[in-house]
Design an enzyme around this catalytic site. Structure first.
Site, PDB file in Angstrom:
ATOM      1  N   SER A  21      16.599 -38.909 -21.995  1.00  0.00           N
ATOM      2  CA  SER A  21      17.910 -38.337 -21.682  1.00  0.00           C
ATOM      3  C   SER A  21      18.411 -38.829 -20.324  1.00  0.00           C
ATOM      4  O   SER A  21      17.657 -38.912 -19.357  1.00  0.00           O
ATOM      5  CB  SER A  21      17.791 -36.812 -21.660  1.00  0.00           C
ATOM      6  OG  SER A  21      19.018 -36.248 -21.275  1.00  0.00           O
ATOM      7  N   CYS A  73      15.261 -30.556 -14.063  1.00  0.00           N
ATOM      8  CA  CYS A  73      16.109 -31.454 -13.282  1.00  0.00           C
ATOM      9  C   CYS A  73      15.928 -31.146 -11.803  1.00  0.00           C
ATOM     10  O   CYS A  73      16.161 -30.022 -11.372  1.00  0.00           O
ATOM     11  CB  CYS A  73      17.574 -31.303 -13.665  1.00  0.00           C
ATOM     12  SG  CYS A  73      18.616 -32.420 -12.705  1.00  0.00           S
ATOM     13  N   THR A 133      14.248 -45.459 -17.392  1.00  0.00           N
ATOM     14  CA  THR A 133      14.794 -46.427 -16.441  1.00  0.00           C
ATOM     15  C   THR A 133      14.865 -47.842 -17.020  1.00  0.00           C
ATOM     16  O   THR A 133      15.800 -48.588 -16.729  1.00  0.00           O
ATOM     17  CB  THR A 133      13.933 -46.410 -15.157  1.00  0.00           C
ATOM     18  OG1 THR A 133      13.950 -45.068 -14.647  1.00  0.00           O
ATOM     19  CG2 THR A 133      14.462 -47.346 -14.093  1.00  0.00           C
TER      20      THR A 133
END
Lengths: 305, 273
Positions: free
Chosen positions: A23, A132, A268
């Site tokens: 995500s 997060c 990434t």
């Protein structure tokens, strides 16, 4: 030559291969069709959705570090209504598993999004982002305190009937404790690791490079930490693990699988090499073939310690 | 608006990589795909060869396309550009592009004022060539920090028939070139005020690329004089194709856009500068 069996399952949900995308690094999947057929992957995780639209943090909100990068995007998205009205219909091209990632600032935020997604047929699973590092509830991410983690997972579990995954934070003393909490609260899988909280300082201006001061570190720099955490969690819980953290190649993905991950998630790497996930999926199959295995299950969790 | 070209991964080899001014390098490689599809203001995202620790690509706007040769001009500002500056010819290079939404040449406004600052100058050269092809009257104003860092002055002059160069440290003496000591906007204002009769307000479009302070001065100048303007923004990027959302810019209508995909070129009053 017989076909290698790379199918994996989370509860009743079958993935044709163990490679999915992380995500926040894959947009809504659609963007990648210009590079390859995304349906070749086991699944994709969409950018996090929150109840209200969010600009995210101010820029700079991304910067490179040695073999990694820091981000403090801050869950930028156009909100739940836009997600339902505009994003969901745009996903018709995607026939592999779609995992929605949900986030919020309050328990009610999470409940609201989970509730709205319940029964949405295009969404095959929901990943609960309790980790997060750039968005806080009273100064701490939900996923850094076992009590708030348990509470939020308990609440969303009641709102959503389908496959549900808890995304765990590595910014804790013992991540296995949180994996256990997720299992106890009825999560069908855990995904780990989210980014490691980090900071970079501009030595000419004496200021942090990111406007948010800190950000989440991802990329190859965090991979050994992630592999270790997956191995620890695999010993502690029985639900499937989605392993992630700096996977750039099939070799990296195989480390995670040996450590005990049923699926691997590519993050990434998508930004650097847009076809990375596809290359990794093919690379895993080649590895299994070359080593004479007929199923991915023959190597899952088979690290010898 | 030109349609955004499809994106693709390009493997090529460095054809040329040479110093053209203090800390400034010109790098070229061959790519028919980029040459055929790119238009002014778009950029390419380059993987720095030979250093695995530099994981992110670096975005560079396209400076020139000549046959199938694509060129960028970059300033050494950090590890990535320093490493790139030391890369030798024939090295393999991995490029993504062309990316982004570039300049939208205003066909009705035939007087183009180009305002470039430092490494914001190169995309204006690609643009100037296209403007010249379409018969526009071009006024290039180029600002640099030091006189040793001046580049593209002759090249711009060749295309436009004129060029205006300013430096912060000193004016420098170049044949046929109007120079100025100070910011490029102070030069532009001075020139414009002295030569207003040459400009028909309804025919002017400003195209600009440079640091934030320059763009904000351009905005003031454009709005004061009733000119339309397009600006190319710079922002840290993760991916360069609209998925990581790192390069957000606030829009004046209270929402946001992304520099890599919606831009880098925006109408000056569309975004917060």
């Amino acid at each position: 030559m017989s076909k290698i069996d790379t199918k994996v399952k989370i509860k009743q949900l079958e993935f044709k291969n163990p490679v999915i995308t992380a995500s926040g690094t894959f947009g809504y999947g659609i963007e990648f069709f210009e590079f390859y057929d995304v349906n070749e992957l086991g699944g994709i995780a969409l950018k996090a959705v929150t109840p209200e639209p969010r600009f995210g943090n101010n820029t700079p909100r991304i910067c490179e570090t040695d073999s990694g990068m820091l981000n403090a995007i801050g869950l930028a998205n156009k909100g739940l209504d836009y997600f339902i009205d505009k994003i969901i219909p745009s996903l018709s091209k995607i026939n592999t598993n779609i995992i929605a990632n949900i986030a919020g600032k309050t328990y009610e935020d999470y409940e609201k999004v989970a509730d709205k997604l319940n029964g949405v047929k295009q969404i095959n699973a929901v990943e609960v982002n309790i980790s997060c590092p750039n968005v806080k509830h009273g100064g701490i991410a939900f996923g850094q305190d076992p009590k708030t983690a348990a509470e939020v997972l308990k609440r969303v579990r009641k709102k959503y009937d389908g496959v549900m995954i808890a995304k765990l934070s590595p910014n804790v003393t013992d991540i296995t404790e949180f994996a256990k909490v997720a299992q106890d609260q009825g999560m069908d899988a855990v995904s780990l690791i989210n980014t490691l909280k980090g900071m970079k300082i501009d030595i000419h201006n004496f200021t942090p490079v990111l406007s948010n001061v800190t950000g989440g570190l991802s990329g190859p720099a965090i991979r050994p930490v992630a592999v270790r955490m997956v191995a620890e969690c695999a010993k502690r819980v029985d639900i499937p693990i989605i392993g992630m953290g700096g996977i750039m190649t099939a070799e990296h993905a195989i480390e995670f699988i040996l450590a005990g991950a049923s699926l691997v998630s590519i993050g990434t790497a998508n930004m650097v090499n847009p076809v990375a996930a596809l290359e990794i999926k093919n690379g895993i199959e080649n590895y299994l073939k070359e080593k004479g295995f007929s199923s991915i299950k023959e190597i899952t969790g088979k690290i010898k310690i | 608006m030109c349609e955004q070209a499809a994106r693709t991964l390009i493997k090529s080899t460095i054809w040329k990589n040479e110093k053209i001014a203090k800390d400034v390098y010109l790098m070229s490689f061959k790519s028919k795909y980029i040459a055929d599809n790119a238009y002014p203001g778009q950029f390419i995202n380059v993987k720095i060869p030979g250093n695995q620790a530099l994981i992110l690509r670096r975005p560079f706007s396209i400076y020139n396309i000549e046959n199938d040769i694509v060129s960028i001009i970059y300033m050494v500002v950090g590890k990535g550009t320093e490493s790139l500056s030391k890369t030798v010819e024939a090295t393999e290079i991995d490029v993504l592009g062309p990316l982004g939404t570039g300049f939208n040449i205003n066909k009705h406004k035939k007087t183009a004022i180009l305002v470039g600052g430092g490494c914001g100058t190169p995309p204006l050269y690609f643009l100037a060539k296209e403007l010249a092809n379409q018969g526009h009257d071009i006024y290039p104003f180029l600002g640099f920090g030091e006189k040793e860092k001046v580049f593209l002055d002759y090249e711009m002059s060749d295309i436009s028939g004129r060029v205006f160069v300013s430096t912060d440290d000193d004016t420098h003496e170049i044949r046929n070139i109007c120079t100025h000591h100070g910011t490029i906007l102070s030069f532009l204002e001075k020139y414009y005020n002295e030569n207003k009769q040459d400009f028909n307000q309804d025919n002017v479009c400003i195209y600009s690329c440079g640091p934030a302070a320059l763009l904000s001065a351009v905005k003031k100048f454009a709005n004061k004089n009733g000119f339309t303007a397009q600006v190319s923004l710079e922002e840290y990027m993760g991916c360069g194709f609209g998925v990581c959302l790192g390069c957000a810019v606030k829009t004046t209508d209270g929402t946001f856009k992304y520099v890599c995909k919606d831009g880098p070129v925006f109408d000056i009053n569309e975004v917060e500068i």
